[in-house]
Motif scaffolding. Structure first.
Motif, PDB file in Angstrom:
ATOM      1  N   SER A  18      54.153 -43.343 -17.638  1.00  0.00           N
ATOM      2  CA  SER A  18      53.825 -44.533 -18.409  1.00  0.00           C
ATOM      3  C   SER A  18      54.634 -44.519 -19.690  1.00  0.00           C
ATOM      4  N   THR A  35      53.999 -49.182  -9.603  1.00  0.00           N
ATOM      5  CA  THR A  35      55.201 -49.971  -9.335  1.00  0.00           C
ATOM      6  C   THR A  35      56.425 -49.141  -9.706  1.00  0.00           C
ATOM      7  N   SER A  92      51.393 -49.125 -13.422  1.00  0.00           N
ATOM      8  CA  SER A  92      51.323 -50.538 -13.808  1.00  0.00           C
ATOM      9  C   SER A  92      49.894 -50.981 -14.096  1.00  0.00           C
ATOM     10  N   HIS A 106      48.749 -52.781 -17.550  1.00  0.00           N
ATOM     11  CA  HIS A 106      48.208 -54.141 -17.555  1.00  0.00           C
ATOM     12  C   HIS A 106      46.770 -54.196 -18.073  1.00  0.00           C
ATOM     13  N   VAL A 114      54.879 -55.575 -15.310  1.00  0.00           N
ATOM     14  CA  VAL A 114      55.826 -55.017 -14.343  1.00  0.00           C
ATOM     15  C   VAL A 114      55.452 -55.371 -12.907  1.00  0.00           C
TER      16      VAL A 114
END
Length: 507
Positions: A92, A368, A395, A399, A439
């Motif tokens: 990340s 992803t 992802s 998010h 993403v």
């Protein structure tokens, strides 16, 4: 003991020593070195040899929780999770994402990751991996459709035909049929795009390819061709597709021979033509299989992601009926001035924001930008990913990060359109744009090449629903929980949505 027996024993021992020295010991040392590099990366779950299998089972059933745990426990870093057959590294943070985007494909390979996770040589066709010209074939026409006013109007009219008689329906399967018919209007044209068996084939292939990959992962490479043939439905799908597509391909080839050129009168402007134009020289070898497998592959990509994205959007509308009116007002106002054109699509800020927000909140999975490390790869923060390891971006964690998004677990339909209203931001925050905190379409050189076509298609689909129907859940229910399988998520397959025809509007 006889002399000759001692001699034979000595030779056997010598051969055994040679085997250990030249083959087995290097393999053990290589494995040990790789495990040392993996052990340096923290684990979410149990790292034990046997207990890791319990954690792998937990990841299959509750991947979201595990991804979020690792994301918050190791912010901007890497962590690993056990899967039944391997370790997967999850990263990340902007820096690590940029490292993946900029990585040489000889270090971190998207193609090889797909080959590994989807067993694509056996499910999606080896030619498409060896020579990826279908990516350029999709990228250019996708932008052309995005740019073309006539294509947008044509797409809108086709959708109106497909959606004319929607009753209360199981949403996901119905959407897959609509998306398949609409997409194949551009992929293979009339009349094949309306053939019921061809439409079912493309929907079934999407499912059969995933199931086939899961089956193939349990067998060694030497057995996979046999397993593919007898334990998966992929050969049957390929045979059905060939029955439908081979006559079209052979007719195009005959026309090329008749006119002595790849440019001949009334040549269809569709996916088959685009692929044949690109497949020159050595690419013409085994041309039927080459084209058929690529058409199936592109349908696989188009139907799978677009159908799930559209279904999630419909679920959000049915669960939040107050959103329908502001979206309708925007669509009808813009279309009254610009028609269904590229300019109109660009003016639908609220619709674009709504679609982007539903995918930020629900998405189609937790990971992803998946890559396979072909050789040891060192991130800019010093993390080393050993060769042979799958690495992905968290992802779902991004998010749902309250540092990146205010109230990240709440649907804010116009979150991104409000950002665009700020000075200097009007061209940013679009669904097709490059955004380090969003993403859905991946990133870097492998950012989805068909995203322009897909978003255009989604806007036309949602626009048609909004101006034509009122929609709701039967019992005014909330958003139905998605079906998670490992890091993959699918809209609830049983949820039904009710459609009621509205008074026709000018849009």
């Amino acid at each position: 003991m006889p002399t000759h027996s001692l001699s034979a024993l000595s030779q056997a021992l010598a051969l055994g020593a040679i085997f250990l020295t030249t083959l087995l010991i290097p393999k053990i040392l290589q494995w040990r070195t790789r495990m040392m590099k993996l052990n340096a990366i923290p684990t979410v779950g149990s790292p034990g040899f046997f207990t890791s299998y319990i954690s792998a089972r937990a990841f299959k059933t509750d991947a979201r929780k595990i991804i979020l745990e690792g994301y918050h426990k190791y912010p901007g870093q890497a962590f690993k999770v056990p899967l039944p057959d391997r370790w997967e590294i999850i990263v990340s943070g902007k820096e690590m994402m940029e490292d993946i985007k900029k990585a040489n494909p000889l270090d971190l390979s998207f193609i090889e990751a797909i080959t590994e996770t989807m067993q694509s040589d056996h499910t999606l066709g080896k030619p498409a991996r060896v020579d990826t010209y279908q990516i350029d074939v999709v990228r250019t026409p996708s932008r052309e459709i995005w740019e073309s006013n006539s294509k947008i109007c044509e797409m809108k009219s086709k959708m109106r035909l497909q959606m004319k008689f929607l009753p209360k329906v199981p949403m996901l399967y119905t959407v897959m049929k609509i998306v398949s018919r609409t997409s194949n209007r551009y992929f293979v044209g009339l009349p094949l795009c309306r053939d019921p068996d061809y439409i079912r084939l493309n929907i079934e292939f999407t499912i059969d390819a995933f199931n086939g990959a899961k089956t193939l992962q349990h067998y060694p490479n030497i057995l996979k061709p046999i397993v593919r043939q007898f334990l998966t439905d992929v050969p049957t799908c390929l045979k059905r597709a060939t029955k439908h597509l081979e006559p079209l391909i052979r007719e195009r080839l005959r026309k090329e021979e008749e006119y002595g050129s790849s440019d001949w009168p009334d040549k269809p402007n569709d996916l088959i033509s685009w692929l044949l134009d690109e497949a020159q020289g050595e690419r013409r070898k085994d041309i039927i299989y080459n084209i058929v497998s690529r058409v199936l592959l592109i349908n696989f990509a188009a139907i799978h992601t677009t159908s799930m994205t559209f279904t999630n959007a419909i679920f959000c509308l049915a669960a939040n009926p107050h959103l329908a009116q502001p979206l309708r007002e925007e669509i009808e106002l813009v279309v009254s001035e610009f028609g269904w054109t590229k300019a109109a699509m660009g003016k639908m800020w609220k619709l674009d924001s709504f679609l982007k927000e539903t995918q930020r909140l629900t998405g189609i999975g937790g990971l992803t930008m998946t890559r396979l490390a072909l050789r040891d790869f060192t991130f800019s923060n010093g993390t080393v990913v050993p060769a042979g390891t799958i690495v992905s971006v968290a992802s779902y964690g991004m998010h749902h990060d309250n540092v990146l998004y205010e109230e990240p677990d709440t649907l804010n339909a116009f979150r991104f359109s409000e950002l665009r209203e700020k000075e200097g931001e009007s061209l940013k925050h679009q669904m097709v744009g490059i955004d380090s905190s969003f993403v859905l379409f991946g990133g870097g050189r492998h950012m989805c090449p068909g995203r322009f076509f897909a978003v255009n298609e989604l806007k036309a689909l949602i626009g048609e629903v909004l101006v034509t129907y009122d929609i709701k859940f039967e019992n005014d229910g909330g958003f139905p929980a998605p079906d998670w399988n490992g890091a993959s998520a699918s809209p609830n397959r049983l949820a039904q949505v009710m459609f009621r025809k509205r008074i026709p509007s000018s849009a």
